[in-house]
Scaffold this motif. Structure first.
Motif, PDB file in Angstrom:
ATOM      1  N   SER A  84       0.800  -1.232   0.000  1.00  0.00           N
ATOM      2  CA  SER A  84       0.000   0.000   0.000  1.00  0.00           C
ATOM      3  C   SER A  84       0.834   1.285   0.000  1.00  0.00           C
ATOM      4  CB  SER A  84      -0.964   0.000   1.188  1.00  0.00           C
ATOM      5  OG  SER A  84      -0.271  -0.129   2.411  1.00  0.00           O
ATOM      6  N   PRO A  85       2.059   1.319   0.584  1.00  0.00           N
ATOM      7  CA  PRO A  85       2.836   2.575   0.524  1.00  0.00           C
ATOM      8  C   PRO A  85       3.180   3.030  -0.885  1.00  0.00           C
ATOM      9  CG  PRO A  85       3.689   1.154   2.256  1.00  0.00           C
ATOM     10  CD  PRO A  85       2.679   0.352   1.506  1.00  0.00           C
ATOM     11  N   ILE A  86       3.021   2.182  -1.882  1.00  0.00           N
ATOM     12  CA  ILE A  86       3.243   2.628  -3.262  1.00  0.00           C
ATOM     13  C   ILE A  86       2.246   3.726  -3.626  1.00  0.00           C
ATOM     14  CG2 ILE A  86       3.187   1.889  -5.690  1.00  0.00           C
ATOM     15  CD1 ILE A  86       4.090  -0.865  -4.756  1.00  0.00           C
ATOM     16  N   LEU A  87       1.012   3.607  -3.104  1.00  0.00           N
ATOM     17  CA  LEU A  87      -0.013   4.627  -3.364  1.00  0.00           C
ATOM     18  C   LEU A  87      -0.265   5.534  -2.161  1.00  0.00           C
ATOM     19  CD1 LEU A  87      -2.646   2.515  -5.360  1.00  0.00           C
ATOM     20  CD2 LEU A  87      -0.938   4.092  -6.247  1.00  0.00           C
ATOM     21  N   ILE A  88       0.059   5.054  -0.960  1.00  0.00           N
ATOM     22  CA  ILE A  88      -0.112   5.882   0.247  1.00  0.00           C
ATOM     23  C   ILE A  88       1.234   5.888   0.976  1.00  0.00           C
ATOM     24  CG2 ILE A  88      -1.502   6.258   2.318  1.00  0.00           C
ATOM     25  CD1 ILE A  88      -3.640   4.485   1.123  1.00  0.00           C
ATOM     26  N   PRO A  89       2.181   6.719   0.540  1.00  0.00           N
ATOM     27  CA  PRO A  89       3.560   6.621   1.060  1.00  0.00           C
ATOM     28  C   PRO A  89       3.765   7.229   2.446  1.00  0.00           C
ATOM     29  CG  PRO A  89       3.407   8.341  -0.587  1.00  0.00           C
ATOM     30  CD  PRO A  89       2.065   7.684  -0.553  1.00  0.00           C
ATOM     31  N   PHE A  90       2.927   8.195   2.840  1.00  0.00           N
ATOM     32  CA  PHE A  90       3.154   8.905   4.107  1.00  0.00           C
ATOM     33  C   PHE A  90       2.310   8.288   5.223  1.00  0.00           C
ATOM     34  CE2 PHE A  90       3.642  11.940   0.600  1.00  0.00           C
ATOM     35  CZ  PHE A  90       4.984  12.270   0.762  1.00  0.00           C
ATOM     36  N   LYS A  91       2.935   8.002   6.332  1.00  0.00           N
ATOM     37  CA  LYS A  91       2.243   7.363   7.448  1.00  0.00           C
ATOM     38  C   LYS A  91       1.189   8.300   8.022  1.00  0.00           C
ATOM     39  CE  LYS A  91       5.930   4.224   8.926  1.00  0.00           C
ATOM     40  NZ  LYS A  91       6.797   3.792  10.048  1.00  0.00           N
ATOM     41  N   ASP A  92       0.016   7.727   8.284  1.00  0.00           N
ATOM     42  CA  ASP A  92      -1.086   8.501   8.838  1.00  0.00           C
ATOM     43  C   ASP A  92      -2.008   7.530   9.576  1.00  0.00           C
ATOM     44  OD1 ASP A  92      -3.125  10.175   9.492  1.00  0.00           O
ATOM     45  OD2 ASP A  92      -3.516  10.893   7.463  1.00  0.00           O
ATOM     46  N   THR A  93      -2.016   7.591  10.889  1.00  0.00           N
ATOM     47  CA  THR A  93      -2.802   6.658  11.703  1.00  0.00           C
ATOM     48  C   THR A  93      -4.310   6.911  11.591  1.00  0.00           C
ATOM     49  OG1 THR A  93      -2.502   8.127  13.605  1.00  0.00           O
ATOM     50  CG2 THR A  93      -0.950   6.288  13.365  1.00  0.00           C
ATOM     51  N   SER A  94      -4.697   8.075  11.080  1.00  0.00           N
ATOM     52  CA  SER A  94      -6.121   8.392  10.980  1.00  0.00           C
ATOM     53  C   SER A  94      -6.792   7.739   9.770  1.00  0.00           C
ATOM     54  CB  SER A  94      -6.321   9.908  10.893  1.00  0.00           C
ATOM     55  OG  SER A  94      -5.715  10.428   9.715  1.00  0.00           O
ATOM     56  N   ILE A  95      -5.995   7.206   8.857  1.00  0.00           N
ATOM     57  CA  ILE A  95      -6.558   6.572   7.652  1.00  0.00           C
ATOM     58  C   ILE A  95      -7.112   5.205   8.027  1.00  0.00           C
ATOM     59  CG2 ILE A  95      -6.044   5.711   5.338  1.00  0.00           C
ATOM     60  CD1 ILE A  95      -3.825   7.763   5.147  1.00  0.00           C
ATOM     61  N   GLU A  96      -8.317   4.917   7.545  1.00  0.00           N
ATOM     62  CA  GLU A  96      -8.947   3.632   7.841  1.00  0.00           C
ATOM     63  C   GLU A  96      -8.189   2.493   7.156  1.00  0.00           C
ATOM     64  OE1 GLU A  96     -13.024   3.665   6.800  1.00  0.00           O
ATOM     65  OE2 GLU A  96     -13.518   5.411   8.041  1.00  0.00           O
ATOM     66  N   ARG A  97      -8.284   1.333   7.768  1.00  0.00           N
ATOM     67  CA  ARG A  97      -7.567   0.182   7.209  1.00  0.00           C
ATOM     68  C   ARG A  97      -8.113  -0.226   5.842  1.00  0.00           C
ATOM     69  NH1 ARG A  97      -6.455  -5.770   9.994  1.00  0.00           N
ATOM     70  NH2 ARG A  97      -5.056  -6.514   8.344  1.00  0.00           N
ATOM     71  N   SER A  98      -9.405  -0.004   5.637  1.00  0.00           N
ATOM     72  CA  SER A  98     -10.005  -0.352   4.349  1.00  0.00           C
ATOM     73  C   SER A  98      -9.365   0.432   3.206  1.00  0.00           C
ATOM     74  CB  SER A  98     -11.512  -0.094   4.384  1.00  0.00           C
ATOM     75  OG  SER A  98     -11.769   1.275   4.669  1.00  0.00           O
ATOM     76  N   ILE A  99      -8.892   1.644   3.488  1.00  0.00           N
ATOM     77  CA  ILE A  99      -8.225   2.451   2.463  1.00  0.00           C
ATOM     78  C   ILE A  99      -6.887   1.817   2.086  1.00  0.00           C
ATOM     79  CG2 ILE A  99      -7.315   4.736   1.900  1.00  0.00           C
ATOM     80  CD1 ILE A  99     -10.343   4.623   2.201  1.00  0.00           C
ATOM     81  N   TYR A 100      -6.154   1.336   3.081  1.00  0.00           N
ATOM     82  CA  TYR A 100      -4.888   0.653   2.803  1.00  0.00           C
ATOM     83  C   TYR A 100      -5.128  -0.643   2.016  1.00  0.00           C
ATOM     84  CZ  TYR A 100      -2.266   3.759   5.909  1.00  0.00           C
ATOM     85  OH  TYR A 100      -1.663   4.856   6.473  1.00  0.00           O
ATOM     86  N   SER A 101      -6.196  -1.371   2.368  1.00  0.00           N
ATOM     87  CA  SER A 101      -6.514  -2.602   1.635  1.00  0.00           C
ATOM     88  C   SER A 101      -6.880  -2.296   0.189  1.00  0.00           C
ATOM     89  CB  SER A 101      -7.676  -3.329   2.313  1.00  0.00           C
ATOM     90  OG  SER A 101      -7.296  -3.792   3.585  1.00  0.00           O
ATOM     91  N   LEU A 102      -7.644  -1.219  -0.012  1.00  0.00           N
ATOM     92  CA  LEU A 102      -7.992  -0.809  -1.372  1.00  0.00           C
ATOM     93  C   LEU A 102      -6.745  -0.468  -2.172  1.00  0.00           C
ATOM     94  CD1 LEU A 102     -10.013  -0.008  -3.569  1.00  0.00           C
ATOM     95  CD2 LEU A 102     -10.200   2.246  -2.482  1.00  0.00           C
ATOM     96  N   ALA A 103      -5.811   0.259  -1.545  1.00  0.00           N
ATOM     97  CA  ALA A 103      -4.569   0.628  -2.231  1.00  0.00           C
ATOM     98  C   ALA A 103      -3.757  -0.608  -2.608  1.00  0.00           C
ATOM     99  CB  ALA A 103      -3.742   1.555  -1.342  1.00  0.00           C
ATOM    100  N   ALA A 104      -3.690  -1.588  -1.704  1.00  0.00           N
ATOM    101  CA  ALA A 104      -2.945  -2.823  -2.000  1.00  0.00           C
ATOM    102  C   ALA A 104      -3.585  -3.592  -3.142  1.00  0.00           C
ATOM    103  CB  ALA A 104      -2.874  -3.689  -0.747  1.00  0.00           C
ATOM    104  N   CYS A 105      -4.920  -3.687  -3.131  1.00  0.00           N
ATOM    105  CA  CYS A 105      -5.626  -4.383  -4.217  1.00  0.00           C
ATOM    106  C   CYS A 105      -5.431  -3.659  -5.549  1.00  0.00           C
ATOM    107  CB  CYS A 105      -7.113  -4.491  -3.894  1.00  0.00           C
ATOM    108  SG  CYS A 105      -7.491  -5.582  -2.505  1.00  0.00           S
ATOM    109  N   MET A 106      -5.360  -2.336  -5.505  1.00  0.00           N
ATOM    110  CA  MET A 106      -5.147  -1.565  -6.737  1.00  0.00           C
ATOM    111  C   MET A 106      -3.763  -1.820  -7.319  1.00  0.00           C
ATOM    112  SD  MET A 106      -6.975   2.007  -5.633  1.00  0.00           S
ATOM    113  CE  MET A 106      -6.262   2.936  -6.997  1.00  0.00           C
ATOM    114  N   VAL A 107      -2.767  -1.909  -6.456  1.00  0.00           N
ATOM    115  CA  VAL A 107      -1.407  -2.220  -6.938  1.00  0.00           C
ATOM    116  C   VAL A 107      -1.390  -3.595  -7.596  1.00  0.00           C
ATOM    117  CG1 VAL A 107       0.976  -2.644  -6.230  1.00  0.00           C
ATOM    118  CG2 VAL A 107      -0.290  -0.731  -5.245  1.00  0.00           C
ATOM    119  N   LEU A 108      -2.070  -4.553  -6.964  1.00  0.00           N
ATOM    120  CA  LEU A 108      -2.160  -5.899  -7.546  1.00  0.00           C
ATOM    121  C   LEU A 108      -2.867  -5.858  -8.896  1.00  0.00           C
ATOM    122  CD1 LEU A 108      -1.940  -9.001  -7.353  1.00  0.00           C
ATOM    123  CD2 LEU A 108      -4.099  -8.969  -6.078  1.00  0.00           C
TER     124      LEU A 108
END
Length: 428
Positions: free
Chosen positions: A271-295
């Protein structure tokens, strides 16, 4: 001397007695000669005077006896496939374009009907079951118990898919098959989760997606998606003319792949490929979406690199899913407290949309062009309403009125821009 003539006679006879190899001889003919032989065979089979036609075009060939000629003509006729290309702006071409448009209108009508049927099932299913149980309590307590009803609906779904493939009318066929696909997915999920009402198993699926029990994730999310994918393969085999299922099979296939548990482990690295900056306020579903998009980007790139027309539907469907995903991921609401990722994603989204637009014009794919233009237009409209909120609020009535007037101008500019870009990239 007589013996020599006798041997020469035997030798020449053996030459004429050789087996004719039509494949080799046809390969040596040019297109004009093949066309003459094909038309000669057509005249022969229709009972017309084929000999007169042959005498007219005989000079196009070297010495060719009647037996070899007839065999070659018949071979070409049997193995030929005539392709008709209508003249530009002819009545036939206009009819074909009209038929293509009405086909998509029928698909749209079927899709609306499917949504309506699903909505009716959701709104009235419990009421209908309640009435039936009250009226036929002893029998329907057994037949319409939660568990037995689930299996009955599953069998109905399978019957709809199998039987729907034999329906001639396209709209009715699409409605029946999609009803079967919906029942197959929902009821197989209910069986695997052992929660026999939609309201109950939806929450369990959400918990399983990020849960520690990997087998539960595979069983309740991946297996139903795989079952639907197999059903779609069957539909494509039985009804290859319905191109809609070529796109839908990508959706169910990606759902099965992205739900695999090991992606939840790898998503923190992907997921850091699309969301590179750490942010604890971002929901986990957003990170999962980013990982699926990279795939999905990797899979899409793999199919594009093959340059095989067989994968055109997969590429269009995957790219369309990625466009929708980028539009969702780039929303301002996902990054309320740290806008670094928001700015970065705008750059990536614009880069992706531009690449899709250029690629769609490069391959001259109408579906891809429409997807890229619509996606780009929606992105521009979203940013038109989002970016000013850094400075002003649209909630005030006067501000919103000016905003809609500006949106009208924006749509006009988008239309003119699309025409200009289309003229530069496609017409030229």
């Amino acid at each position: 001397m007589k013996k020599i003539f006798f041997l020469l006679f035997l030798f020449s006879t053996s030459l004429f007695a050789k087996e004719i190899h039509p494949t080799e001889q046809i390969a040596s003919l040019n297109d004009t000669q093949k066309k003459i032989l094909y038309e000669f065979a057509v005249l022969q089979k229709s009972g017309s005077d084929a000999n007169a036609y042959w005498l007219k075009h005989k000079n196009q060939f070297f010495v060719l006896n009647d037996s070899v000629r007839n065999q070659l003509a018949n071979e070409i006729y049997v193995n030929s496939h005539v392709v008709y290309i209508p003249v530009k702006d002819s009545a036939v071409q206009i009819w074909m374009q009209t038929q293509s448009l009405t086909n998509w209108m029928l698909y749209l009508a079927a899709f609306i009907a499917i949504c309506a049927i699903i909505g009716l099932l959701r709104n009235y299913w419990n009421l209908l079951i309640g009435v039936l149980i009250k009226q036929f309590a002893p029998l329907f307590r057994l037949l319409f118990s939660a568990i037995l009803l689930t299996y009955e609906l599953l069998l109905i779904g399978v019957a709809c898919i199998i039987g729907g493939c034999y329906l001639e009318e396209m709209t009715l066929r699409t409605v029946v098959i999609h009803t079967g696909l919906f029942l197959l997915w929902s009821q197989s999920t209910a069986i695997f989760t052992r929660k026999y009402l939609v309201q109950k198993y939806v929450f369990q699926i959400k918990d399983n997606f990020w849960g520690n029990n990997k087998w539960e994730t595979v069983k309740t999310i991946c297996l139903p998606a795989i079952i639907v994918t197999v059903a779609l393969l069957y539909v494509l085999y039985k009804v290859p003319g319905d191109t809609l299922y070529n796109y839908e099979i990508v959706v169910s296939g990606m759902a099965a792949i992205c739900a695999l548990p090991f992606w939840r482990v790898l998503e923190k690295y992907i997921s850091p490929i699309l969301i590179p900056f750490k942010d604890t306020s971002i929901e986990r579903s957003i990170y999962s979406l980013a990982a699926c998009m990279v795939l999905a980007l990797l899979i899409d790139g793999f199919f594009i690199a093959q340059q095989n027309p067989l994968f055109c539907y997969v590429i269009i469907a995957l790219t369309s899913l990625l466009i929708i995903s980028f539009l969702l991921l780039s929303l301002k609401d996902n990054f309320k407290y740290n806008y670094k990722n928001y700015y970065y994603l705008q750059f990536i989204t614009i880069l992706f949309l531009s690449a899709v637009l250029l690629y769609s014009f490069y391959i001259h794919s109408g579906e891809m062009i429409w997807a890229s233009l619509i996606g780009t237009s929606i992105y521009v409209i979203i940013k038109y309403w989002e970016i000013p909120t850094f400075f002003v609020s649209w909630k005030r009535s006067k501000t919103a009125t000016w905003g809609f007037l500006g949106m009208a101008v924006l749509l006009w500019l988008l239309a003119k821009g699309i025409l200009y870009v289309s003229g530069v990239l496609y017409v030229a």
